[in-house]
Design a protein around this motif. Structure first.
Motif, PDB file in Angstrom:
ATOM      1  N   ALA A 127       0.829  -1.204   0.000  1.00  0.00           N
ATOM      2  CA  ALA A 127       0.000   0.000   0.000  1.00  0.00           C
ATOM      3  C   ALA A 127       0.864   1.255   0.000  1.00  0.00           C
ATOM      4  CB  ALA A 127      -0.929  -0.008   1.212  1.00  0.00           C
ATOM      5  N   LYS A 128       1.869   1.270   0.862  1.00  0.00           N
ATOM      6  CA  LYS A 128       2.752   2.435   0.948  1.00  0.00           C
ATOM      7  C   LYS A 128       3.545   2.645  -0.336  1.00  0.00           C
ATOM      8  CE  LYS A 128       3.288   2.376   5.971  1.00  0.00           C
ATOM      9  NZ  LYS A 128       4.234   2.212   7.112  1.00  0.00           N
ATOM     10  N   ALA A 129       3.805   1.546  -1.045  1.00  0.00           N
ATOM     11  CA  ALA A 129       4.550   1.643  -2.298  1.00  0.00           C
ATOM     12  C   ALA A 129       3.658   2.089  -3.458  1.00  0.00           C
ATOM     13  CB  ALA A 129       5.193   0.300  -2.628  1.00  0.00           C
ATOM     14  N   GLY A 130       2.358   2.177  -3.218  1.00  0.00           N
ATOM     15  CA  GLY A 130       1.434   2.633  -4.249  1.00  0.00           C
ATOM     16  C   GLY A 130       1.114   1.602  -5.307  1.00  0.00           C
ATOM     17  N   LYS A 131       1.190   0.326  -4.940  1.00  0.00           N
ATOM     18  CA  LYS A 131       0.919  -0.747  -5.898  1.00  0.00           C
ATOM     19  C   LYS A 131      -0.456  -1.372  -5.645  1.00  0.00           C
ATOM     20  CE  LYS A 131       5.265  -0.206  -7.015  1.00  0.00           C
ATOM     21  NZ  LYS A 131       5.648   0.556  -8.245  1.00  0.00           N
ATOM     22  N   PHE A 132      -1.028  -1.928  -6.698  1.00  0.00           N
ATOM     23  CA  PHE A 132      -2.236  -2.729  -6.523  1.00  0.00           C
ATOM     24  C   PHE A 132      -1.850  -4.016  -5.802  1.00  0.00           C
ATOM     25  CE2 PHE A 132      -3.463   0.028  -9.965  1.00  0.00           C
ATOM     26  CZ  PHE A 132      -4.814   0.262  -9.754  1.00  0.00           C
ATOM     27  N   CYS A 133      -2.776  -4.559  -5.019  1.00  0.00           N
ATOM     28  CA  CYS A 133      -2.470  -5.744  -4.204  1.00  0.00           C
ATOM     29  C   CYS A 133      -3.540  -6.812  -4.388  1.00  0.00           C
ATOM     30  CB  CYS A 133      -2.383  -5.356  -2.731  1.00  0.00           C
ATOM     31  SG  CYS A 133      -1.888  -6.698  -1.628  1.00  0.00           S
ATOM     32  N   TYR A 134      -3.077  -8.024  -4.657  1.00  0.00           N
ATOM     33  CA  TYR A 134      -3.943  -9.195  -4.779  1.00  0.00           C
ATOM     34  C   TYR A 134      -3.450 -10.187  -3.729  1.00  0.00           C
ATOM     35  CZ  TYR A 134      -6.236 -13.170  -7.207  1.00  0.00           C
ATOM     36  OH  TYR A 134      -7.001 -14.249  -7.547  1.00  0.00           O
ATOM     37  N   VAL A 135      -4.152 -10.266  -2.597  1.00  0.00           N
ATOM     38  CA  VAL A 135      -3.670 -11.038  -1.458  1.00  0.00           C
ATOM     39  C   VAL A 135      -4.445 -12.351  -1.328  1.00  0.00           C
ATOM     40  CG1 VAL A 135      -5.193  -9.784   0.127  1.00  0.00           C
ATOM     41  CG2 VAL A 135      -3.172 -10.969   1.030  1.00  0.00           C
ATOM     42  N   GLU A 136      -3.729 -13.411  -1.044  1.00  0.00           N
ATOM     43  CA  GLU A 136      -4.365 -14.723  -0.885  1.00  0.00           C
ATOM     44  C   GLU A 136      -5.327 -14.712   0.302  1.00  0.00           C
ATOM     45  OE1 GLU A 136      -5.044 -17.632  -1.853  1.00  0.00           O
ATOM     46  OE2 GLU A 136      -3.954 -17.650  -3.743  1.00  0.00           O
ATOM     47  N   THR A 196      -7.516  -8.090   8.992  1.00  0.00           N
ATOM     48  CA  THR A 196      -8.119  -7.820   7.692  1.00  0.00           C
ATOM     49  C   THR A 196      -8.537  -6.361   7.577  1.00  0.00           C
ATOM     50  OG1 THR A 196      -8.932 -10.099   7.578  1.00  0.00           O
ATOM     51  CG2 THR A 196      -9.941  -8.497   6.090  1.00  0.00           C
ATOM     52  N   GLN A 197      -9.122  -5.826   8.634  1.00  0.00           N
ATOM     53  CA  GLN A 197      -9.531  -4.415   8.615  1.00  0.00           C
ATOM     54  C   GLN A 197      -8.322  -3.495   8.536  1.00  0.00           C
ATOM     55  OE1 GLN A 197     -12.896  -3.391   8.476  1.00  0.00           O
ATOM     56  NE2 GLN A 197     -11.785  -1.551   7.815  1.00  0.00           N
ATOM     57  N   GLU A 198      -7.231  -3.871   9.191  1.00  0.00           N
ATOM     58  CA  GLU A 198      -6.003  -3.068   9.120  1.00  0.00           C
ATOM     59  C   GLU A 198      -5.478  -3.014   7.687  1.00  0.00           C
ATOM     60  OE1 GLU A 198      -3.794  -1.431  11.605  1.00  0.00           O
ATOM     61  OE2 GLU A 198      -5.849  -1.296  12.358  1.00  0.00           O
ATOM     62  N   ILE A 199      -5.554  -4.134   6.979  1.00  0.00           N
ATOM     63  CA  ILE A 199      -5.117  -4.162   5.582  1.00  0.00           C
ATOM     64  C   ILE A 199      -5.997  -3.247   4.741  1.00  0.00           C
ATOM     65  CG2 ILE A 199      -4.934  -5.609   3.523  1.00  0.00           C
ATOM     66  CD1 ILE A 199      -4.191  -7.952   5.360  1.00  0.00           C
ATOM     67  N   ILE A 200      -7.306  -3.346   4.940  1.00  0.00           N
ATOM     68  CA  ILE A 200      -8.243  -2.492   4.200  1.00  0.00           C
ATOM     69  C   ILE A 200      -7.972  -1.024   4.487  1.00  0.00           C
ATOM     70  CG2 ILE A 200     -10.678  -1.844   3.967  1.00  0.00           C
ATOM     71  CD1 ILE A 200     -11.364  -4.782   4.609  1.00  0.00           C
ATOM     72  N   ASP A 201      -7.793  -0.699   5.756  1.00  0.00           N
ATOM     73  CA  ASP A 201      -7.560   0.691   6.140  1.00  0.00           C
ATOM     74  C   ASP A 201      -6.249   1.220   5.568  1.00  0.00           C
ATOM     75  OD1 ASP A 201      -9.919   0.645   7.552  1.00  0.00           O
ATOM     76  OD2 ASP A 201      -8.966   0.353   9.512  1.00  0.00           O
ATOM     77  N   SER A 202      -5.245   0.355   5.472  1.00  0.00           N
ATOM     78  CA  SER A 202      -3.949   0.781   4.933  1.00  0.00           C
ATOM     79  C   SER A 202      -4.093   1.271   3.501  1.00  0.00           C
ATOM     80  CB  SER A 202      -2.947  -0.374   4.984  1.00  0.00           C
ATOM     81  OG  SER A 202      -2.653  -0.734   6.312  1.00  0.00           O
ATOM     82  N   PHE A 203      -4.844   0.526   2.699  1.00  0.00           N
ATOM     83  CA  PHE A 203      -5.033   0.929   1.312  1.00  0.00           C
ATOM     84  C   PHE A 203      -5.939   2.148   1.205  1.00  0.00           C
ATOM     85  CE2 PHE A 203      -3.204  -3.169   0.595  1.00  0.00           C
ATOM     86  CZ  PHE A 203      -2.503  -3.002  -0.587  1.00  0.00           C
ATOM     87  N   HIS A 204      -6.918   2.234   2.079  1.00  0.00           N
ATOM     88  CA  HIS A 204      -7.806   3.395   2.058  1.00  0.00           C
ATOM     89  C   HIS A 204      -7.032   4.657   2.411  1.00  0.00           C
ATOM     90  CE1 HIS A 204     -11.454   5.780   2.523  1.00  0.00           C
ATOM     91  NE2 HIS A 204     -10.958   6.222   3.664  1.00  0.00           N
ATOM     92  N   ASN A 205      -6.184   4.573   3.435  1.00  0.00           N
ATOM     93  CA  ASN A 205      -5.443   5.746   3.900  1.00  0.00           C
ATOM     94  C   ASN A 205      -4.317   6.141   2.952  1.00  0.00           C
ATOM     95  OD1 ASN A 205      -7.044   5.767   6.197  1.00  0.00           O
ATOM     96  ND2 ASN A 205      -5.611   4.519   7.381  1.00  0.00           N
TER      97      ASN A 205
END
Length: 239
Positions: A129-138, A148-157
Protein backbone atom coordinates in the motif's frame (compact mmCIF):
# COMPACT_ATOMS: atom_id res chain seq x y z
CA UNK A 1 -24.33 -29.29 3.83
CA UNK A 2 -26.66 -26.35 4.41
CA UNK A 3 -29.88 -26.60 6.39
CA UNK A 4 -32.60 -23.99 6.72
CA UNK A 5 -35.79 -23.37 8.65
CA UNK A 6 -38.38 -24.33 6.06
CA UNK A 7 -41.01 -26.94 6.87
CA UNK A 8 -39.49 -29.59 4.59
CA UNK A 9 -36.29 -29.64 6.69
CA UNK A 10 -34.24 -30.07 3.51
CA UNK A 11 -30.47 -30.38 3.60
CA UNK A 12 -28.55 -29.38 0.48
CA UNK A 13 -25.16 -30.95 -0.09
CA UNK A 14 -22.50 -28.87 -1.84
CA UNK A 15 -21.11 -32.04 -3.42
CA UNK A 16 -24.25 -32.25 -5.57
CA UNK A 17 -24.43 -28.60 -6.55
CA UNK A 18 -22.40 -28.36 -9.72
CA UNK A 19 -18.75 -29.18 -10.10
CA UNK A 20 -15.91 -27.88 -7.98
CA UNK A 21 -14.07 -26.16 -10.81
CA UNK A 22 -14.12 -22.40 -11.12
CA UNK A 23 -15.92 -20.91 -14.09
CA UNK A 24 -13.20 -19.64 -16.30
CA UNK A 25 -13.33 -17.96 -19.66
CA UNK A 26 -10.74 -19.01 -22.16
CA UNK A 27 -8.56 -16.22 -23.41
CA UNK A 28 -5.62 -16.16 -25.77
CA UNK A 29 -2.40 -16.76 -23.88
CA UNK A 30 1.30 -16.70 -24.50
CA UNK A 31 4.20 -18.14 -22.55
CA UNK A 32 6.06 -14.97 -23.44
CA UNK A 33 3.55 -12.68 -21.76
CA UNK A 34 2.78 -9.53 -23.72
CA UNK A 35 4.85 -6.69 -25.08
CA UNK A 36 1.87 -4.31 -25.12
CA UNK A 37 2.37 -1.14 -23.11
CA UNK A 38 -1.07 -1.64 -21.53
CA UNK A 39 -0.18 -4.86 -19.70
CA UNK A 40 -0.34 -5.16 -15.92
CA UNK A 41 3.18 -5.87 -14.68
CA UNK A 42 2.99 -8.28 -11.75
CA UNK A 43 5.29 -9.24 -8.94
CA UNK A 44 4.81 -12.27 -6.66
CA UNK A 45 5.80 -12.45 -2.98
CA UNK A 46 5.97 -15.98 -1.59
CA UNK A 47 6.74 -18.76 -4.03
CA UNK A 48 5.08 -21.89 -2.66
CA UNK A 49 3.23 -24.53 -4.65
CA UNK A 50 0.18 -22.30 -5.15
CA UNK A 51 2.26 -20.07 -7.42
CA UNK A 52 3.78 -22.98 -9.30
CA UNK A 53 0.62 -24.90 -10.13
CA UNK A 54 -2.61 -23.02 -9.51
CA UNK A 55 -2.37 -19.25 -9.32
CA UNK A 56 1.04 -18.37 -10.74
CA UNK A 57 0.87 -19.29 -14.47
CA UNK A 58 -2.04 -16.95 -15.37
CA UNK A 59 0.11 -13.94 -14.48
CA UNK A 60 2.37 -14.57 -17.45
CA UNK A 61 0.02 -16.51 -19.73
CA UNK A 62 -3.01 -14.21 -19.94
CA UNK A 63 -3.27 -11.35 -22.38
CA UNK A 64 -2.81 -7.98 -20.70
CA UNK A 65 -0.68 -9.46 -17.92
CA UNK A 66 2.98 -10.27 -17.46
CA UNK A 67 5.33 -11.22 -14.63
CA UNK A 68 8.33 -8.98 -13.99
CA UNK A 69 9.53 -9.79 -10.46
CA UNK A 70 9.37 -12.46 -7.76
CA UNK A 71 10.49 -12.42 -4.15
CA UNK A 72 11.31 -14.96 -1.44
CA UNK A 73 13.32 -14.28 1.70
CA UNK A 74 15.56 -17.34 1.46
CA UNK A 75 18.68 -16.30 -0.50
CA UNK A 76 18.69 -17.87 -3.95
CA UNK A 77 15.20 -19.37 -3.59
CA UNK A 78 13.49 -16.86 -5.87
CA UNK A 79 16.03 -17.34 -8.65
CA UNK A 80 15.65 -21.10 -8.33
CA UNK A 81 11.88 -20.73 -8.66
CA UNK A 82 12.31 -18.71 -11.85
CA UNK A 83 14.50 -21.42 -13.37
CA UNK A 84 12.12 -24.22 -12.38
CA UNK A 85 8.72 -22.68 -13.18
CA UNK A 86 8.98 -20.14 -15.97
CA UNK A 87 9.29 -20.88 -19.69
CA UNK A 88 12.82 -20.40 -20.94
CA UNK A 89 11.95 -17.37 -23.05
CA UNK A 90 10.58 -15.50 -20.02
CA UNK A 91 13.23 -16.22 -17.39
CA UNK A 92 15.61 -13.45 -18.37
CA UNK A 93 12.89 -10.80 -18.06
CA UNK A 94 11.83 -11.73 -14.50
CA UNK A 95 13.99 -10.38 -11.66
CA UNK A 96 14.37 -12.44 -8.48
CA UNK A 97 14.64 -10.72 -5.08
CA UNK A 98 15.16 -11.78 -1.47
CA UNK A 99 14.41 -8.34 0.00
CA UNK A 100 10.89 -6.89 0.05
CA UNK A 101 12.10 -3.27 -0.11
CA UNK A 102 14.13 -3.84 -3.26
CA UNK A 103 11.32 -5.90 -4.74
CA UNK A 104 8.78 -3.09 -4.34
CA UNK A 105 11.16 -0.67 -6.02
CA UNK A 106 11.35 -2.81 -9.16
CA UNK A 107 10.92 -0.56 -12.22
CA UNK A 108 7.41 -0.46 -13.70
CA UNK A 109 5.95 -2.86 -11.11
CA UNK A 110 2.18 -2.29 -11.12
CA UNK A 111 0.67 -4.94 -8.88
CA UNK A 112 1.71 -7.51 -6.29
CA UNK A 113 0.31 -10.97 -5.62
CA UNK A 114 0.86 -11.81 -1.93
CA UNK A 115 1.03 -15.61 -1.74
CA UNK A 116 2.73 -16.08 1.63
CA UNK A 117 1.12 -17.78 4.66
CA UNK A 118 -1.42 -15.45 6.37
CA UNK A 119 0.90 -14.56 9.27
CA UNK A 120 2.78 -12.14 7.00
CA UNK A 121 -0.15 -10.78 4.98
CA UNK A 122 -0.63 -7.69 7.15
CA UNK A 123 2.98 -6.57 7.04
CA UNK A 124 3.50 -7.22 3.33
CA UNK A 125 0.15 -5.74 2.29
CA UNK A 126 0.85 -2.56 4.23
CA UNK A 127 4.21 -2.27 2.48
CA UNK A 128 2.51 -2.73 -0.88
CA UNK A 129 0.00 0.00 0.00
CA UNK A 130 2.75 2.44 0.95
CA UNK A 131 4.55 1.64 -2.30
CA UNK A 132 1.43 2.63 -4.25
CA UNK A 133 0.92 -0.75 -5.90
CA UNK A 134 -2.24 -2.73 -6.52
CA UNK A 135 -2.47 -5.74 -4.20
CA UNK A 136 -3.94 -9.19 -4.78
CA UNK A 137 -3.67 -11.04 -1.46
CA UNK A 138 -4.37 -14.72 -0.89
CA UNK A 139 -7.26 -15.72 1.33
CA UNK A 140 -7.71 -15.39 4.18
CA UNK A 141 -6.50 -11.80 3.85
CA UNK A 142 -5.84 -11.63 7.59
CA UNK A 143 -5.67 -14.12 10.43
CA UNK A 144 -8.59 -12.38 12.12
CA UNK A 145 -11.07 -9.59 11.53
CA UNK A 146 -8.76 -6.98 13.05
CA UNK A 147 -5.86 -7.81 10.72
CA UNK A 148 -8.12 -7.82 7.69
CA UNK A 149 -9.53 -4.42 8.61
CA UNK A 150 -6.00 -3.07 9.12
CA UNK A 151 -5.12 -4.16 5.58
CA UNK A 152 -8.24 -2.49 4.20
CA UNK A 153 -7.56 0.69 6.14
CA UNK A 154 -3.95 0.78 4.93
CA UNK A 155 -5.03 0.93 1.31
CA UNK A 156 -7.81 3.39 2.06
CA UNK A 157 -5.44 5.75 3.90
CA UNK A 158 -2.46 5.43 1.57
CA UNK A 159 -4.26 5.32 -1.77
CA UNK A 160 -7.20 7.62 -1.30
CA UNK A 161 -7.17 10.00 -4.23
CA UNK A 162 -3.92 8.68 -5.71
CA UNK A 163 -5.50 6.33 -8.26
CA UNK A 164 -8.64 8.29 -9.08
CA UNK A 165 -10.73 6.27 -6.69
CA UNK A 166 -9.77 2.88 -8.08
CA UNK A 167 -9.91 -0.09 -5.73
CA UNK A 168 -6.32 -1.07 -4.94
CA UNK A 169 -6.96 -4.20 -2.86
CA UNK A 170 -8.33 -7.56 -4.00
CA UNK A 171 -8.59 -10.97 -2.35
CA UNK A 172 -7.75 -14.25 -4.11
CA UNK A 173 -11.02 -15.87 -3.07
CA UNK A 174 -11.71 -17.93 -6.18
CA UNK A 175 -14.40 -20.07 -4.51
CA UNK A 176 -16.89 -17.30 -5.27
CA UNK A 177 -16.64 -18.31 -8.95
CA UNK A 178 -17.43 -21.98 -8.35
CA UNK A 179 -20.66 -23.20 -9.92
CA UNK A 180 -21.74 -24.82 -6.67
CA UNK A 181 -21.26 -21.53 -4.80
CA UNK A 182 -23.43 -19.72 -7.33
CA UNK A 183 -26.07 -22.44 -7.01
CA UNK A 184 -26.15 -22.08 -3.22
CA UNK A 185 -26.58 -18.31 -3.52
CA UNK A 186 -29.50 -18.87 -5.90
CA UNK A 187 -31.15 -21.36 -3.53
CA UNK A 188 -30.83 -18.94 -0.63
CA UNK A 189 -32.27 -16.03 -2.62
CA UNK A 190 -35.20 -18.19 -3.74
CA UNK A 191 -35.91 -19.29 -0.19
CA UNK A 192 -35.44 -22.97 -1.02
CA UNK A 193 -34.54 -23.75 2.59
CA UNK A 194 -36.56 -21.03 4.26
CA UNK A 195 -35.69 -17.46 5.09
CA UNK A 196 -32.81 -18.28 7.43
CA UNK A 197 -29.83 -20.66 7.45
CA UNK A 198 -29.90 -22.63 10.69
CA UNK A 199 -26.78 -24.76 10.26
CA UNK A 200 -23.80 -25.34 8.00
CA UNK A 201 -21.81 -28.56 8.08
CA UNK A 202 -18.40 -28.72 6.40
CA UNK A 203 -16.79 -32.04 5.50
CA UNK A 204 -13.30 -32.26 4.06
CA UNK A 205 -12.08 -35.34 2.24
CA UNK A 206 -8.40 -36.22 2.04
CA UNK A 207 -5.59 -33.93 3.12
CA UNK A 208 -7.43 -30.88 1.85
CA UNK A 209 -4.32 -28.79 1.43
CA UNK A 210 -2.62 -29.84 4.68
CA UNK A 211 0.48 -30.81 2.79
CA UNK A 212 3.56 -31.85 4.70
CA UNK A 213 1.78 -34.24 7.09
CA UNK A 214 3.90 -37.14 5.86
CA UNK A 215 7.23 -35.34 6.19
CA UNK A 216 9.80 -36.93 8.43
CA UNK A 217 10.36 -33.78 10.48
CA UNK A 218 8.31 -32.76 13.50
CA UNK A 219 7.18 -29.44 12.09
CA UNK A 220 3.43 -28.84 11.98
CA UNK A 221 2.20 -27.79 8.49
CA UNK A 222 1.49 -24.06 8.57
CA UNK A 223 -2.15 -24.56 7.63
CA UNK A 224 -2.65 -26.45 10.90
CA UNK A 225 -0.78 -23.86 12.97
CA UNK A 226 -3.25 -21.21 14.14
CA UNK A 227 -0.46 -18.70 14.72
CA UNK A 228 0.41 -18.87 11.03
CA UNK A 229 -2.95 -19.56 9.41
CA UNK A 230 -5.29 -17.78 11.83
CA UNK A 231 -7.27 -20.79 12.95
CA UNK A 232 -6.17 -24.07 11.47
CA UNK A 233 -6.99 -25.75 8.18
CA UNK A 234 -10.55 -24.42 7.93
CA UNK A 235 -9.24 -20.84 7.56
CA UNK A 236 -7.33 -21.77 4.41
CA UNK A 237 -9.57 -24.22 2.57
CA UNK A 238 -12.96 -23.51 4.07
CA UNK A 239 -13.21 -19.75 4.32
Amino acid sequence: DIKGNDSSNKIYSMSNLGNSDAKTKKSPSSDEGSSDNNVVRWGIVGLGDVTSVKSGPPFWKCNGSTLVAVMRRTPGAAQKWVGSNLPSNLRSSVTAYDDIHNFLEHPDLDAVYVATPPESHLDISQRVAKAGKFCYVEKPAGRCGWETQEIIDSFHNEQQGKKEGKNMLYTAYVSRAYERTDTIQTLLKEGAIGDKVTSVQYRLKGMGGARGMDDDNDAVPWRLDARKSGGGLIMDVGC
